[in-house]
Design a protein around this motif. Structure first.
Motif, PDB file in Angstrom:
ATOM      1  N   ASP A  27      35.895  52.111  35.553  1.00 45.95           N
ATOM      2  CA  ASP A  27      35.601  51.625  34.205  1.00 45.95           C
ATOM      3  C   ASP A  27      35.213  52.790  33.301  1.00 45.95           C
ATOM      4  N   ILE A  28      36.187  53.658  33.054  1.00 46.54           N
ATOM      5  CA  ILE A  28      36.007  54.765  32.110  1.00 46.54           C
ATOM      6  C   ILE A  28      37.102  54.629  31.062  1.00 46.54           C
ATOM      7  N   ASP A  29      36.712  54.577  29.810  1.00 53.55           N
ATOM      8  CA  ASP A  29      37.660  54.320  28.733  1.00 53.55           C
ATOM      9  C   ASP A  29      37.833  55.534  27.836  1.00 53.55           C
ATOM     10  N   ASP A  32      34.887  57.402  25.687  1.00 51.69           N
ATOM     11  CA  ASP A  32      33.589  57.175  26.316  1.00 51.69           C
ATOM     12  C   ASP A  32      32.744  58.452  26.350  1.00 51.69           C
ATOM     13  N   VAL A  34      30.356  60.155  28.948  1.00 47.84           N
ATOM     14  CA  VAL A  34      30.226  60.049  30.399  1.00 47.84           C
ATOM     15  C   VAL A  34      29.226  61.078  30.909  1.00 47.84           C
ATOM     16  N   LYS A 171      28.693  55.803  30.007  1.00 45.28           N
ATOM     17  CA  LYS A 171      28.918  55.532  31.418  1.00 45.28           C
ATOM     18  C   LYS A 171      28.302  56.653  32.263  1.00 45.28           C
ATOM     19  N   LEU A 173      29.079  58.552  35.716  1.00 45.79           N
ATOM     20  CA  LEU A 173      30.095  58.789  36.733  1.00 45.79           C
ATOM     21  C   LEU A 173      29.459  59.541  37.890  1.00 45.79           C
ATOM     22  N   ILE A 239      30.166  46.043  40.226  1.00 45.45           N
ATOM     23  CA  ILE A 239      30.411  47.477  40.115  1.00 45.45           C
ATOM     24  C   ILE A 239      31.620  47.851  40.963  1.00 45.45           C
ATOM     25  N   VAL A 251      30.990  54.004  38.900  1.00 41.83           N
ATOM     26  CA  VAL A 251      30.749  54.179  37.473  1.00 41.83           C
ATOM     27  C   VAL A 251      29.804  53.077  37.025  1.00 41.83           C
ATOM     28  N   LEU A 252      28.719  53.467  36.344  1.00 46.57           N
ATOM     29  CA  LEU A 252      27.678  52.532  35.938  1.00 46.57           C
ATOM     30  C   LEU A 252      27.526  52.533  34.428  1.00 46.57           C
ATOM     31  N   ASP A 253      27.205  51.367  33.868  1.00 45.34           N
ATOM     32  CA  ASP A 253      26.909  51.260  32.452  1.00 45.34           C
ATOM     33  C   ASP A 253      25.511  51.814  32.202  1.00 45.34           C
TER      34      ASP A 253
END
Length: 271
Positions: A27-29, A32, A34, A171, A173, A239, A251-253
Motif C-alpha cells: 500500500d504505497i501510492d 506518498d 514514506v 506510510k 515502510l 495489513i 507498510v503501515l499507515d
C-alpha cells in the motif's frame, strides 16, 4: 551479514525492475510520504546496491513523493551512559569537553543502516537540527518536514514526526526490520500524558554560534512495547505483509498507528 553470505543467500540479483514490482504489491501510492526503515542485507544482493533501492522507492512514489529516514547520532551523548562499548571513566570529562558539536551537514549517523546514511549524504537531502535524533528527507515535502525540530520533547509535535502527522497520509515502510526500529511510535509516547518517566540527556551542540555541552530533560523514550503495540494493532487493521526481495516487509499507515500507539500508552499504568 557479510557480502559473501548475502550473495550465497540470493537466488537471483535484485534489480531496479524487480524491486519496483515488489514494492508495488504494498500500500504505497504515487505522491506518498514514506518513512523508511530497512535492513538492506535482508533483501539479498542488489545490483547497484543502495542507490538502486533508493531509485526503486522513488519510482514508486514519484516526483511529488517524499522519503524520510531517521539519522540519529546517539554517540553524541554522555559517555557515562555508553555500553556498546563503554569507555574508561577517566575519559568521560575529556569526551564531554571535546565531543564535536552536531552539524546537520556533516555529522554521520550511528547504527542507522546504509540506506539512512545514503539519504543523509544525498545532495538533495534536507536534515533536521536535533543533535541526537535528527531525520533526513528527500522529495516534495522534505523542507517542511525537517524545518522544525525542538530539543525537547525530541519526538513531539514540533519535530519531523509531528510535521509528518500534520501532513497526513504518510506510510511507514519496514523491510527486514522489527518494530523496535519503528521510530514513529516514539511520537505516541510523546503524545501520551500517561507516559511520564523522565531522563536527562546530554550532548554537544551549537548555541549562539558556540559549541556547548548541553543537558536537557525529556521523556525516557524506549521501544520496549512497540512489538506488543503492533501485535494488537494488526488484530484491528488489515495489513499487507510480504517480501521485497528476501526481506520481510510491511507498510503501515503512519497516523493510524500513532493514534493506536497513543491509546495503548494511555491505558497503561506507567510511572
Amino acid at each position: 551479514m557479510k557480502l559473501k553470505e548475502i550473495v550465497e543467500s540470493t537466488s537471483t540479483p535484485r534489480t531496479l525492475e524487480s524491486l519496483v514490482l515488489d514494492l508495488k504489491k504494498f500500500d504505497i501510492d504515487y505522491d506518498d510520504t514514506v518513512i523508511v526503515h530497512v535492513s538492506q542485507s535482508s533483501i539479498g544482493w542488489i545490483l547497484g546496491g543502495t542507490e538502486t533501492l533508493y531509485k526503486a522507492i522513488l519510482k514508486v512514489i514519484g516526483p511529488l513523493g517524499t522519503i524520510v529516514v531517521p539519522t540519529q547520532t546517539m554517540d553524541n551523548s554522555d559517555p557515562k551512559d555508553w555500553v556498546a562499548p563503554a569507555v574508561p571513566e577517566s575519559w568521560h570529562q575529556e569526551i564531554r569537553d571535546l565531543m564535536p558539536a552536531y552539524d546537520k551537514k556533516t555529522t554521520k549517523t550511528r547504527s542507522m543502516g546504509s540506506f539512512s546514511e545514503y539519504i543523509r549524504v544525498h545532495p538533495d537531502s534536507e536534515r533536521s537540527s536535533h543533535p541526537q535524533v535528527s531525520f533526513a528527507a528527500i522529495g516534495f515535502h522534505a523542507k517542511k518536514i525537517v524545518k522544525k525540530h525542538e530539543l525537547t520533547p525530541k519526538f513531539g509535535m514540533d519535530t519531523p514526526l509531528g510535521a509528518i502527522y500534520r501532513l497526513g497520509g504518510a506510510k511507514i515502510l519496514m523491510i527486514g526490520t522489527d518494530m523496535t526500529t519503528c521510530t514513529g511510535l516514539h511520537l505516541s509516547e510523546a503524545l501520551s500524558e500517561n507516559f511520564k518517566e523522565k531522563e536527562i540527556s546530554s550532548c554537544a551542540m551549537i548555541v549562539d554560534n558556540k559549541r556547548k555541552w548541553v543537558s536537557y530533560e525529556d521523556k525516557n523514550y524506549n521501544s520496549d512495547a512497540f512489538s506488543v503495540i503492533y501485535d494488537e494493532y494488526k488484530k484491528k487493521v488489515n495489513i499487507t505483509e510480504g517480501f521485497v526481495g528476501s526481506g520481510s516487509t510491511k507498510v503501515l499507515d503512519f497516523n493510524n498507528l500513532i493514534d493506536f500507539g497513543k491509546s495503548f500508552y494511555d491505558k497503561l499504568k506507567i510511572k
